[in-house]
Design a protein around this motif. Structure first.
Motif, PDB file in Angstrom:
ATOM      1  N   LEU A 130      73.960 -27.391  37.762  1.00  0.00           N
ATOM      2  CA  LEU A 130      75.226 -27.605  38.464  1.00  0.00           C
ATOM      3  C   LEU A 130      75.426 -26.561  39.569  1.00  0.00           C
ATOM      4  O   LEU A 130      75.852 -26.884  40.683  1.00  0.00           O
ATOM      5  CB  LEU A 130      76.389 -27.559  37.475  1.00  0.00           C
ATOM      6  N   ASP A 131      75.114 -25.310  39.240  1.00  0.00           N
ATOM      7  CA  ASP A 131      75.273 -24.245  40.230  1.00  0.00           C
ATOM      8  C   ASP A 131      74.329 -24.461  41.417  1.00  0.00           C
ATOM      9  O   ASP A 131      74.726 -24.295  42.579  1.00  0.00           O
ATOM     10  CB  ASP A 131      74.998 -22.896  39.566  1.00  0.00           C
ATOM     11  N   ALA A 132      73.073 -24.858  41.107  1.00  0.00           N
ATOM     12  CA  ALA A 132      72.109 -25.095  42.188  1.00  0.00           C
ATOM     13  C   ALA A 132      72.525 -26.266  43.068  1.00  0.00           C
ATOM     14  O   ALA A 132      72.270 -26.273  44.273  1.00  0.00           O
ATOM     15  CB  ALA A 132      70.725 -25.355  41.599  1.00  0.00           C
ATOM     16  N   ALA A 133      73.202 -27.265  42.459  1.00  0.00           N
ATOM     17  CA  ALA A 133      73.598 -28.454  43.225  1.00  0.00           C
ATOM     18  C   ALA A 133      74.651 -28.150  44.281  1.00  0.00           C
ATOM     19  O   ALA A 133      74.722 -28.838  45.303  1.00  0.00           O
ATOM     20  CB  ALA A 133      74.087 -29.544  42.274  1.00  0.00           C
ATOM     21  N   ILE A 134      75.455 -27.110  44.050  1.00  0.00           N
ATOM     22  CA  ILE A 134      76.562 -26.845  44.977  1.00  0.00           C
ATOM     23  C   ILE A 134      76.332 -25.624  45.858  1.00  0.00           C
ATOM     24  O   ILE A 134      77.062 -25.419  46.828  1.00  0.00           O
ATOM     25  CB  ILE A 134      77.894 -26.663  44.206  1.00  0.00           C
ATOM     26  N   THR A 135      75.325 -24.810  45.558  1.00  0.00           N
ATOM     27  CA  THR A 135      75.113 -23.569  46.304  1.00  0.00           C
ATOM     28  C   THR A 135      74.307 -23.830  47.564  1.00  0.00           C
ATOM     29  O   THR A 135      73.172 -24.311  47.495  1.00  0.00           O
ATOM     30  CB  THR A 135      74.370 -22.538  45.432  1.00  0.00           C
ATOM     31  N   PRO A 136      74.867 -23.547  48.732  1.00  0.00           N
ATOM     32  CA  PRO A 136      74.133 -23.796  49.975  1.00  0.00           C
ATOM     33  C   PRO A 136      72.788 -23.074  49.999  1.00  0.00           C
ATOM     34  O   PRO A 136      72.681 -21.911  49.603  1.00  0.00           O
ATOM     35  CB  PRO A 136      75.073 -23.253  51.063  1.00  0.00           C
ATOM     36  N   HIS A 137      71.771 -23.811  50.410  1.00  0.00           N
ATOM     37  CA  HIS A 137      70.423 -23.265  50.578  1.00  0.00           C
ATOM     38  C   HIS A 137      69.844 -22.722  49.261  1.00  0.00           C
ATOM     39  O   HIS A 137      69.007 -21.813  49.279  1.00  0.00           O
ATOM     40  CB  HIS A 137      70.396 -22.194  51.666  1.00  0.00           C
ATOM     41  N   ASP A 146      76.320 -36.566  44.150  1.00  0.00           N
ATOM     42  CA  ASP A 146      77.477 -36.374  45.036  1.00  0.00           C
ATOM     43  C   ASP A 146      77.563 -34.925  45.519  1.00  0.00           C
ATOM     44  O   ASP A 146      77.850 -34.658  46.696  1.00  0.00           O
ATOM     45  CB  ASP A 146      78.766 -36.762  44.312  1.00  0.00           C
ATOM     46  N   MET A 147      77.320 -33.990  44.589  1.00  0.00           N
ATOM     47  CA  MET A 147      77.368 -32.569  44.963  1.00  0.00           C
ATOM     48  C   MET A 147      76.288 -32.241  45.996  1.00  0.00           C
ATOM     49  O   MET A 147      76.534 -31.522  46.975  1.00  0.00           O
ATOM     50  CB  MET A 147      77.160 -31.698  43.727  1.00  0.00           C
ATOM     51  N   GLN A 179      75.620 -32.404  53.722  1.00  0.00           N
ATOM     52  CA  GLN A 179      76.438 -32.770  54.878  1.00  0.00           C
ATOM     53  C   GLN A 179      77.178 -31.559  55.454  1.00  0.00           C
ATOM     54  O   GLN A 179      77.387 -31.471  56.669  1.00  0.00           O
ATOM     55  CB  GLN A 179      77.404 -33.872  54.488  1.00  0.00           C
ATOM     56  N   ALA A 180      77.539 -30.625  54.565  1.00  0.00           N
ATOM     57  CA  ALA A 180      78.201 -29.410  55.036  1.00  0.00           C
ATOM     58  C   ALA A 180      77.211 -28.426  55.651  1.00  0.00           C
ATOM     59  O   ALA A 180      77.602 -27.563  56.447  1.00  0.00           O
ATOM     60  CB  ALA A 180      78.947 -28.738  53.884  1.00  0.00           C
ATOM     61  N   ASN A 181      75.940 -28.565  55.286  1.00  0.00           N
ATOM     62  CA  ASN A 181      74.896 -27.665  55.774  1.00  0.00           C
ATOM     63  C   ASN A 181      73.706 -28.522  56.213  1.00  0.00           C
ATOM     64  O   ASN A 181      72.718 -28.664  55.471  1.00  0.00           O
ATOM     65  CB  ASN A 181      74.453 -26.685  54.677  1.00  0.00           C
ATOM     66  N   PRO A 182      73.762 -29.131  57.386  1.00  0.00           N
ATOM     67  CA  PRO A 182      72.749 -30.116  57.785  1.00  0.00           C
ATOM     68  C   PRO A 182      71.319 -29.601  57.790  1.00  0.00           C
ATOM     69  O   PRO A 182      70.383 -30.390  57.702  1.00  0.00           O
ATOM     70  CB  PRO A 182      73.200 -30.513  59.203  1.00  0.00           C
ATOM     71  N   ASP A 183      71.142 -28.270  57.886  1.00  0.00           N
ATOM     72  CA  ASP A 183      69.788 -27.728  57.881  1.00  0.00           C
ATOM     73  C   ASP A 183      69.316 -27.356  56.481  1.00  0.00           C
ATOM     74  O   ASP A 183      68.237 -26.773  56.319  1.00  0.00           O
ATOM     75  CB  ASP A 183      69.709 -26.502  58.794  1.00  0.00           C
ATOM     76  N   ASP A 184      70.095 -27.698  55.446  1.00  0.00           N
ATOM     77  CA  ASP A 184      69.748 -27.364  54.059  1.00  0.00           C
ATOM     78  C   ASP A 184      68.788 -28.430  53.522  1.00  0.00           C
ATOM     79  O   ASP A 184      69.183 -29.373  52.837  1.00  0.00           O
ATOM     80  CB  ASP A 184      71.024 -27.298  53.209  1.00  0.00           C
ATOM     81  N   ALA A 185      67.517 -28.285  53.846  1.00  0.00           N
ATOM     82  CA  ALA A 185      66.527 -29.309  53.507  1.00  0.00           C
ATOM     83  C   ALA A 185      66.376 -29.498  52.003  1.00  0.00           C
ATOM     84  O   ALA A 185      66.122 -30.608  51.528  1.00  0.00           O
ATOM     85  CB  ALA A 185      65.178 -28.947  54.131  1.00  0.00           C
ATOM     86  N   ASN A 186      66.517 -28.413  51.229  1.00  0.00           N
ATOM     87  CA  ASN A 186      66.402 -28.548  49.766  1.00  0.00           C
ATOM     88  C   ASN A 186      67.458 -29.498  49.216  1.00  0.00           C
ATOM     89  O   ASN A 186      67.192 -30.287  48.305  1.00  0.00           O
ATOM     90  CB  ASN A 186      66.528 -27.189  49.095  1.00  0.00           C
ATOM     91  N   ALA A 187      68.676 -29.409  49.768  1.00  0.00           N
ATOM     92  CA  ALA A 187      69.740 -30.301  49.306  1.00  0.00           C
ATOM     93  C   ALA A 187      69.405 -31.753  49.624  1.00  0.00           C
ATOM     94  O   ALA A 187      69.597 -32.644  48.797  1.00  0.00           O
ATOM     95  CB  ALA A 187      71.071 -29.907  49.949  1.00  0.00           C
ATOM     96  N   TRP A 188      68.909 -32.006  50.831  1.00  0.00           N
ATOM     97  CA  TRP A 188      68.540 -33.372  51.207  1.00  0.00           C
ATOM     98  C   TRP A 188      67.430 -33.907  50.302  1.00  0.00           C
ATOM     99  O   TRP A 188      67.484 -35.059  49.840  1.00  0.00           O
ATOM    100  CB  TRP A 188      68.084 -33.414  52.669  1.00  0.00           C
ATOM    101  N   LEU A 189      66.409 -33.083  50.047  1.00  0.00           N
ATOM    102  CA  LEU A 189      65.276 -33.564  49.252  1.00  0.00           C
ATOM    103  C   LEU A 189      65.681 -33.806  47.799  1.00  0.00           C
ATOM    104  O   LEU A 189      65.324 -34.830  47.198  1.00  0.00           O
ATOM    105  CB  LEU A 189      64.107 -32.576  49.322  1.00  0.00           C
ATOM    106  N   ASP A 190      66.450 -32.877  47.208  1.00  0.00           N
ATOM    107  CA  ASP A 190      66.931 -33.100  45.836  1.00  0.00           C
ATOM    108  C   ASP A 190      67.826 -34.344  45.771  1.00  0.00           C
ATOM    109  O   ASP A 190      67.759 -35.117  44.804  1.00  0.00           O
ATOM    110  CB  ASP A 190      67.701 -31.869  45.340  1.00  0.00           C
TER     111      ASP A 190
END
Length: 411
Positions: free
Chosen positions: A7-14, A38-39, A45-56
């Motif tokens: 849960l923490d990893a899902a919401i923490t930028p980068h 959703d997280m 969307q809040a950090n468009p360059d956060d590739a890890n978030a997009w891939l996960d």
């Protein structure tokens, strides 16, 4: 299985990549991944360059059954960045691995995260495709592992990667030019004539040819000499039994084609591999540097056997047979088919290879598929499957040892 750490990893930028294996384990245990998805999407969307978030997020969407949406998000991730660090090993790394993957769903590459989860190997994944420029530099590494699976979509990619790694300065495991032969018809061509093996001849046909067979304008021997209905039919590049069907006659094939829009199909003769008790038994094994290891034995009353629909959870008798098969694998199955498995290893030429197979009534090895991208895992409930963990630990240790051997000078 969705832990506070996830849960923490899902919401923490980068944040570091959660990873496909961890998310798939949550799905395997029927956790609701929608809040995680959703997280991750909100974070991306809040950090468009956060590739890890997009891939996960792309992994989560695919696990939720939204394959096309997941692949769209994956394309966004890869446009942002093509290099990803897999979750760090629990122990101090003793080897650095670079993995080459191509875009696609969970069947598009060797699911290497499952193989590395208990090892001391640190891994980076470099995504490559004809649409993405190959990197001029990659992280330093001890071994390069090519995880790209064979498919029509990957024909050009495997060819390009073969050229790219031809003079690679580090050891390469699973050469792309050998992976390229793993199509269903290509594998048959490689293994045809192997003593002790039955691999039904598979032909690739255009839709028009399949329709001629269905209408009676062609007969089965014209496509598969010496064979007749029933036949096995499936769309090109389908896996895991998707749209796979046994057709008893031309009329059944007509019905099948009417429901299938694919432009090409594989056809093969059906082989009845049921045992004396009427049950069908399918083995998934892997060859690691030529040595066979069992990953599962699924037992079903239906000819199309998949572990998740074979009723293993509901039958202590089936689990007991699987446990005995795993315990006695080296002195039983592996010894009975030692010559055949050694020949498969020699003809295919991949240090890591998965095989779905069975035994015929006359004792030969019946090959359904050889592939470098089969899922092997240790996710099953240890309370119900106490024998699985030790068996899979052998696989993971052997995979780790193979990579360490590859890294040795002169290997």
């Amino acid at each position: 299985m969705i832990t506070p750490e996830i849960l923490d990893a899902a919401i923490t930028p980068h944040a570091p990549l959660i990873g496909a294996a961890t998310l798939m384990r949550c799905a395997f245990y029927h956790d609701d991944l929608r809040p995680i998805g959703d997280m991750l999407l909100a974070r991306a969307q809040a950090n468009p360059d956060d590739a890890n978030a997009w891939l996960d997020a792309s992994f989560v969407l695919q696990l939720l059954g939204q394959r096309d949406a997941g692949l769209d998000i994956q394309r966004h991730a890869l446009a942002t960045r093509t290099l990803y660090a897999l979750p760090a090993p629990a122990r101090t790394p003793t080897l650095n691995l670079l993995v080459l993957m191509g875009p696609g769903d969970f069947m598009a590459n060797t699911p290497i995260e499952f193989l590395l989860q208990t090892t001391d190997i640190a891994a980076n994944v470099q995504y490559v495709s004809p649409e993405l420029p190959f990197p001029e530099q990659v992280p330093d590494h001890d071994v390069l592992f090519v995880a790209i699976a064979q498919s029509d979509a990957n024909v050009v990619l495997l060819r390009d990667v073969a050229q790219m790694v031809a003079g690679w300065p580090r050891p390469v495991v699973n050469r792309p030019e050998h992976i390229a032969h793993l199509s269903r018809d290509g594998a048959h061509a490689k293994l045809d004539g192997t003593t002790g093996i039955v691999m039904p001849r598979t032909v690739r046909v255009a839709r028009a040819t399949a329709e001629q067979l269905a209408q009676g304008a062609l007969d089965a021997p014209a496509l598969l000499p010496g064979e007749a209905f029933p036949l096995i039919v499936r769309p090109l590049d389908s896996h895991a039994g998707t749209d796979l069907q046994k057709v008893e006659d031309a009329a059944a094939l007509r019905t099948y084609l009417a429901a299938q829009p694919s432009g090409e199909f594989y056809l093969a003769p059906f082989v009845d591999y049921s045992g004396a008790d009427g049950q069908f038994r399918k083995y998934r094994i892997v060859l690691i540097d030529g040595k066979p290891f069992i990953c599962h034995l699924a037992i079903s009353s239906h000819w199309m056997v998949h572990y998740l629909n074979a009723g293993m959870d509901d039958s202590a008798v089936k689990r007991a047979e699987e446990a005995a098969g795993m315990a006695g694998f080296d002195d039983g199955f592996a010894r009975r088919h030692a010559a055949a498995l050694a020949e498969i290893d020699a003809r295919i030429g991949l240090p890591y290879l998965g095989i779905d197979c069975a035994e015929t009534r006359d004792g030969r090895l019946l090959i359904f598929e050889v592939d470098n991208a089969m899922v092997v895992h240790a996710m099953d409930d240890p309370g119900k499957y106490p024998y699985k963990g030790p068996a899979m630990d052998k696989v993971f240790r052997a995979f780790e040892a193979m990579l360490h051997r590859a890294a040795q000078p002169g290997a």
